[in-house]
Every structure is written in structure tokens, then in C-alpha cells.
Design a protein around this motif. Structure first.
Motif, PDB file in Angstrom:
ATOM      1  N   SER A 123     -95.525  40.728   5.888  1.00  0.00           N
ATOM      2  CA  SER A 123     -96.225  39.680   5.188  1.00  0.00           C
ATOM      3  C   SER A 123     -97.273  40.018   4.404  1.00  0.00           C
ATOM      4  O   SER A 123     -97.975  41.110   4.594  1.00  0.00           O
ATOM      5  N   TRP A 126    -100.521  35.030   3.365  1.00  0.00           N
ATOM      6  CA  TRP A 126     -99.762  34.216   4.173  1.00  0.00           C
ATOM      7  C   TRP A 126     -98.398  33.916   3.648  1.00  0.00           C
ATOM      8  O   TRP A 126     -97.516  33.067   4.353  1.00  0.00           O
ATOM      9  N   ARG A 127     -98.335  34.910   3.102  1.00  0.00           N
ATOM     10  CA  ARG A 127     -96.653  35.033   2.438  1.00  0.00           C
ATOM     11  C   ARG A 127     -95.571  36.109   3.225  1.00  0.00           C
ATOM     12  O   ARG A 127     -96.087  36.847   3.133  1.00  0.00           O
ATOM     13  N   GLN A 128     -94.565  35.316   3.871  1.00  0.00           N
ATOM     14  CA  GLN A 128     -93.881  36.020   4.628  1.00  0.00           C
ATOM     15  C   GLN A 128     -92.710  37.073   3.517  1.00  0.00           C
ATOM     16  O   GLN A 128     -92.062  36.336   2.618  1.00  0.00           O
TER      17      GLN A 128
END
Length: 657
Positions: A123, A126-128
Motif C-alpha cells: 500500500s 491509504w491506497r492498496q
């Protein structure tokens, strides 16, 4: 299997199982620990790679992602690493095949390690971006587990070996009293009543040792008491209380036994010595002084025959008799002259030369023994001739013609030697019957030579001549070889066969070896044989007799004593040799029915023999009344005309070389 081996193998097996269990538990725990380490390693690898991959920009740059993954994958610690995007697309997939290496396949199956897989999210903020899946490679864990197992096993085996050494030493120390107890029990079974000197520390073993020693001591004491009683009875019955030599009954008994031992007694001299005017001396000086003179004369007579096999006796009043065996005519004359000079010197030392005089009459016999009555008559004739010569004189007569007839010594030697060389020998057998059953106990073998017309020559004629010319070793060996041939041919003999062996044969090393070699490897025949020696021969060579008996038993045969006459050393030899049985001298058969003292002595002998597990066999038994008496006294068997006359084994007994 011995108790030591049972305890040793049992304890060592138990300890081996314990060590195997310890090793198995240790390896199982080590496998569990390594399994946990693999899981932790997989998770740590996945987490570390996810952090590094999060820095890759753009994330869809597969070349850059593979470069980052190769940095970890090339070390070989991972079985597979796979990077997957959010959409599920596999961006990188690296896999390392399993390698066997130095770890055996059976070990990996016995202690399996399951490669664990771990997953971590990639990640950015907050982005996977995706996922990374890591599986650790078990090869290094297997190698570690294998090295640990082999090193642990080597250490445990070393401990096991040291433990076995310590266990052996401990059991040897602990069970040493049991070995001594076993030897003592075997010795008691073999009629050796020795005591155990080892004192065990264990209370139970100490009690067993004490019990064995007590049993051995009691049996030994009973045997010793009976032996002492028999000696005392014999001394009272056959010894003169004043001089300590044989009395007339003892002389007759001793000579009748010895003179029938044709294999070992072949010549001798019989001397009569009589003190003159002893009755007047007794009246003038008193009984005490007369007894002192008799004791001095007896001591001189005994001293004169030192070095000879002799029987000394006081046959009554002031008359003494001396019988010396196995000496020629010249030696007999020397002995008689020495006896005369010793007695004359003894009387002179007592200052009685003017009051007491004596005369000696001697009869020499050669190549056989005449009857005792003939010896007494001949010696008495010589005594009368000595009295005609003057005081303190002696006279010697020869009795060769009584046993030799017209043939001379050399003629006998040639005839016996030719009979042995040409095989003109005959084997006779006489059955010995057991008591109380009366069943055949054994067959005793007798050897006879054949004359020119094929008639068997009586033993009393040729055996003394064979002994005189040292032909007994050849005769005994030849007779045994013939007997073995008869047994192989199926001769009808009892299961037990007695064979007489001369003391000359035992003393001759080459002949003794030849005789024993004939039984070497023939244990089937040796097991049926009992090799007999006369009491006379045993006493003459006790050490050689013991060695011969030991060697005979080693080959499987038995050993026995023939013509047992209760000589002063015979009971001691009985304890040392422990014969299978003893055959009493024929003189006892005539005395048992008439003489109470002889019955007491023989009864004591039987009790001694029974304690030692030795059978007693009577010889020269000719009447049913005597058989009943023998049965009541505890005899094991009997032999004589009552059991059957000697018969030839078969017409094939004459063997031609």
C-alpha cells in the motif's frame, strides 16, 4: 543363558529404549521449533518485501518489481515469492524447486516440515497496490534438523557404550558371589566339598553362601569321620598294638590282596625273623622291657625295607615277617643282609647281644606269586637252615620253579612278545552283576595269550612275567585295540565294559599316549569303557594315575580302582581320584562271612563311598549266602564264579597281523 547375560541384555535393552525415546523427543521438539521458525521467516519476508515494493513507482513496472524480489529470492531461503496486483494479476512469480541435498528421504518423511506461506499487503498511504505471497524453503531447516539428529545420536551412542561398560562392571561385581556359589555347587556334585571364601555384601547372597558352606562342611565332616573310623577299625583289627606293624591277620590280608595283582606284582621276597631265647628274656626282664625290645626290632625291620614296597608284620611272639615286592634275587639277598645287620645293631644298642640272638629265613619268588602257605613253608625251611649256620645268620632260598615250571625267564619273555606281535591273544569277558537287582552291570575284559596249540595261558602264569620284562604297555595297548575292533564288529557285551590297565602302561608316556589315542574321536566307544587300575598301581604313582584318570574322563571314559585293599594311603587317593567305582580285593570276600572286624571295616568303606557317589563291587564271590550278605551291606555289585565264569568273546578273538 546365564543370569549375568539375562540381566545385562535386559538392562542394556531398557537403556537403549530410553535413549531412543530421548532422541525421538528431542528431534520432535527440534522439528516443531524449526516449523515455527519457518512460519516466522515467511511472515517477516512478506512484510519486508511489501514495504520495499510500496516504493516502486510506477507500481506496474514489472522489471523494477522483479529486481526488488530477486534481491530476496536469490538467497535461496524462499520456495516461492509471488506479487499480485489489486486486480488479481500476477506481476512476478518466482519459484525454487525442492532439493533433496544431503538429507535422506526417509528422514524427511519421518520428520516432515510443512513449508508455511505468508501474505502482506502492498500500500501507498491509504491506497492498496497489491499483495505479496511468500513461502519459505524447508531445505535449510531439514539440514539443520539432520545435523542436530546425527550429532545427538552420536552423543547418545557414546553414552550408551559407556553405560554398557559400567553396567558390565557393576553386574560382574554384584554377581561374583553367584559365580562362586555355582562353582561350589558343581564341585559338590563332583564330590569336591570345598568352601566358598568370598563374602558377598548382599544379605541374601550371604545367606546362600553360608548355606552352601554349611552343606559342604557337613558332608566333608561325615566323610572324614567315616574315613577316620575305617582307619581306626583297620588299625585295631590288623595292627599289632605293641610294635605298630601288621599282625598275622593283617599280613595275610595284605599279601593275599597284593599277590593276586598279577599286572603290577611280579616278584618279591618273604622273610621270617625269629628272636631266640625271647621267652627267658621276657621272664627275666618283665613284659615292659620285652615289649620295648619288640618295638626296637620292629623299627629295625621297617627301616631295612625303606625305599621298597613292603609289608612288615609281627606274626606272633618274637617272630616277625617281611614281604618286599618287585625285587630280583640279588636285591632280595641284599635286603635280607641289610635286615640282619640292622636288627643285630639294634640289639647291640640295647646291650642285649649276650641275651638275645635271632635268625632270618628268606624265600624269593620270581615271575609270579605262590600261595602264602607256600611262602611260609619255604621261609620256615630257610629259617631252619639259618639256625644251623649259627647266631644272627640268614639263609635265602629261591622259589622260581614254583611259578615258572621248566621254562626260564627269557623263554617267557620271547613267548609273550611273540604273542603280542603276532596277535595270538584272546579276550575273555566276565559279567559283573548289580545289587540288589542282580542284572548285568558290566563286562570285565581279561587278556590271555595263546600257546603253540591255541590254548589260553592262565593270567597267573604269564602276566607276572610280562610285568617283569616291561611288556605290559604293549599288551594293554594291543588288547584295547582288539577290544575296540570287537565292539565295532558287534560283540555281545554289556553297555559298560571294564578294561584293566597296568601301572607300567600309565608310567610309559608313549604307551599311555597310544592307548588314549585309540579312544580319540571314538566317544561312542569311550563312553562304554571303564579303565581300571589296581590300588597298588595307583599308590605307586599317584600323580600319573590322577593325570591318566583326568585324560580318560576328558575322552568320555570312566576311571575305577581294582583290588582295593584299604592301604594306609588308599582312602586319600579315593578322595583325590573319585573313581566311578572300586572293586574290593578278593581277600575280603572270604573274610566277610567269618570276620566281624572285616565287616565293620567294609561297612565303613561303603558309607564313605556312598557319600562320594562311588560304587563298591565285591570280587571272588562264589556262594549265594555271600550274595545275600553283600546285598544287606550295601554293595553295588559283585563278580566271581557266582556271576559266571570268564568266557571268550568269540572265535574271532585271535587276530593275525
Amino acid at each position: 543363558m546365564t543370569l549375568f547375560r539375562q540381566l545385562f541384555f535386559g538392562a542394556s535393552l531398557l537403556f537403549l529404549l530410553v535413549l531412543a525415546g530421548v532422541d525421538a523427543i528431542y528431534l520432535s521438539n527440534a522439528r516443531l521449533y524449526l516449523q515455527q521458525q519457518l512460519e516466522s521467516h515467511s511472515q517477516d519476508g512478506a512484510t519486508s518485501l511489501s514495504l520495499w515494493l510500496a516504493t516502486v513507482k510506477p507500481f506496474d513496472d514489472r522489471a523494477l518489481i522483479e529486481t526488488v524480489v530477486n534481491t530476496a529470492f536469490d538467497r535461496g531461503y524462499y520456495q516461492s515469492i509471488r506479487v499480485v496486483s489489486v486486480s488479481g494479476e500476477t506481476l512476478v512469480d518466482k519459484e525454487l524447486p525442492a532439493a533433496q541435498g544431503e538429507v535422506p528421504l526417509w528422514f524427511t518423511r519421518l520428520f516432515p516440515l510443512h513449508p508455511p506461506s505468508a501474505e502482506a499487503l502492498i500500500s501507498a498511504g491509504w491506497r492498496q497496490l497489491g499483495r505479496v505471497l511468500v513461502t519459505s524453503h524447508p531445505n535449510f531447516a531439514y539440514q539443520q534438523l539432520w545435523h542436530t539428529g546425527t550429532q545427538t545420536l552420536a552423543l547418545l551412542l557414546l553414552v550408551y557404550a559407556l553405560t554398557l561398560v559400567a553396567l558390565r562392571a557393576f553386574l560382574s561385581t554384584l554377581l561374583r558371589p553367584l559365580s562362586a556359589i555355582e562353582r561350589a555347587a558343581i564341585a559338590i556334585g563332583e564330590r569336591d566339598f570345598s568352601a566358598i571364601t568370598l563374602k558377598p555384601k548382599a544379605r541374601e547372597l550371604g545367606r546362600v553362601v553360608a548355606a552352601i558352606n554349611s552343606l559342604s562342611s557337613k558332608i566333608r565332616r561325615v566323610v572324614e569321620d567315616e574315613s577316620a573310623r575305617a582307619v581306626t577299625l583297620q588299625r585295631e583289627a590288623y595292627r599289632d598294638p605293641v610294635t605298630g606293624v601288621f599282625n598275622r591277620r593283617g599280613l595275610e590280608h595284605e599279601l593275599q590282596g597284593l599277590l593276586r595283582t598279577e599286572r603290577d606284582v611280579y616278584s618279591g621276597v618273604f622273610v621270617l625273623l625269629e628272636l631266640e631265647r625271647f621267652k627267658e628274656f621276657n621272664l627275666h626282664h618283665g613284659y615292659q622291657r620285652a615289649d620295648e625290645l619288640l618295638a626296637v626290632v620292629a623299627q629295625a625291620v621297617t627301616g631295612a625295607c625303606a625305599g621298597h614296597t613292603a609289608v612288615c608284620s609281627r606274626i606272633g611272639g618274637a617272630s616277625f615277617a617281611l614281604a618286599a615286592l618287585n625285587i630280583d634275587a640279588d636285591a632280595a639277598e641284599v635286603l635280607t643282609a641289610l635286615l640282619t645287620s640292622r636288627v643285630e645293631a639294634a640289639i647291640a644298642e640295647q646291650a642285649l647281644t649276650m641275651e638275645v640272638e635271632f635268625h632270618c629265613g628268606a624265600a624269593h619268588f620270581d615271575a609270579g606269586a605262590p600261595a602264602l602257605a607256600e611262602l611260609l613253608a619255604a621261609a620256615d625251611l630257610a629259617l631252619s637252615r639259618a639256625q644251623q649256620k649259627g647266631s644272627n645268620a640268614f639263609y635265602l632260598v629261591a622259589l622260581i620253579e614254583l611259578v615258572q615250571g621248566a621254562r626260564g625267564s627269557l623263554a617267557w619273555r620271547k613267548e609273550i612278545g611273540n604273542a603280542i606281535d603276532s596277535g595270538k591273544l584272546a579276550l575273555y569277558t566276565q559279567t559283573v552283576l548289580s545289587l540288589p537287582a542282580g542284572t548285568p552291570m558290566q563286562s570285565e575284559i581279561f587278556t590271555r595269550i595263546l600257546d603253540a596249540v591255541g590254548n589260553a595261558v592262565p593270567a597267573a602264569q604269564f602276566l607276572p612275567m610280562a610285568a617283569r620284562h616291561s611288556l605290559m604297555p604293549r599288551l594293554d595297548c594291543r588288547a584295547l585295540e582288539m577290544l575296540i575292533a570287537r565292539i565295532d564288529a558287534g560283540a555281545n557285551l554289556a553297555p559298560l565294559i571294564a578294561v584293566n590297565i597296568s601301572a607300567q602302561t600309565v608310567a610309559d608316556a608313549a604307551s599311555c599316549r597310544r592307548l588314549l589315542d585309540a579312544l580319540q574321536g571314538r566317544r561312542d566307544i569311550a563312553a562304554r569303557l571303564v579303565l581300571e587300575m589296581t590300588e597298588f598301581g595307583v599308590i605307586q604313582a599317584p600323580a600319573l594315575s590322577f593325570d591318566f584318570a583326568t585324560e580318560a574322563r576328558r575322552l568320555g571314559a570312566q576311571f575305577a580302582i581294582d583290588h582295593f585293599n584299604l592301604h594306609r594311603d588308599s582312602l586319600r587317593q579315593l578322595h583325590q581320584l573319585l573313581p566311578h567305582y572300586i572293586k574290593l580285593a578278593p581277600a575280603y570276600a572270604k573274610e566277610l562271612a567269618q570276620n566281624q572286624d572285616s565287616r565293620f571295616i567294609v561297612s565303613s568303606l561303603i558309607r564313605i563311598a556312598q557319600q562320594l557317589e562311588i560304587g563298591v563291587i565285591a570280587q571272588a564271590v562264589e556262594s549265594e549266602q555271600l550274595i545275600v550278605q553283600l546285598r544287606d551291606m550295601g554293595f553295588a555289585g559283585y563278580q566271581g564264579y557266582a556271576s559266571g565264569r570268564p568266557e571268550p568273546i568269540g572265535s574271532s578273538d585271535m587276530v593275525d597281523d
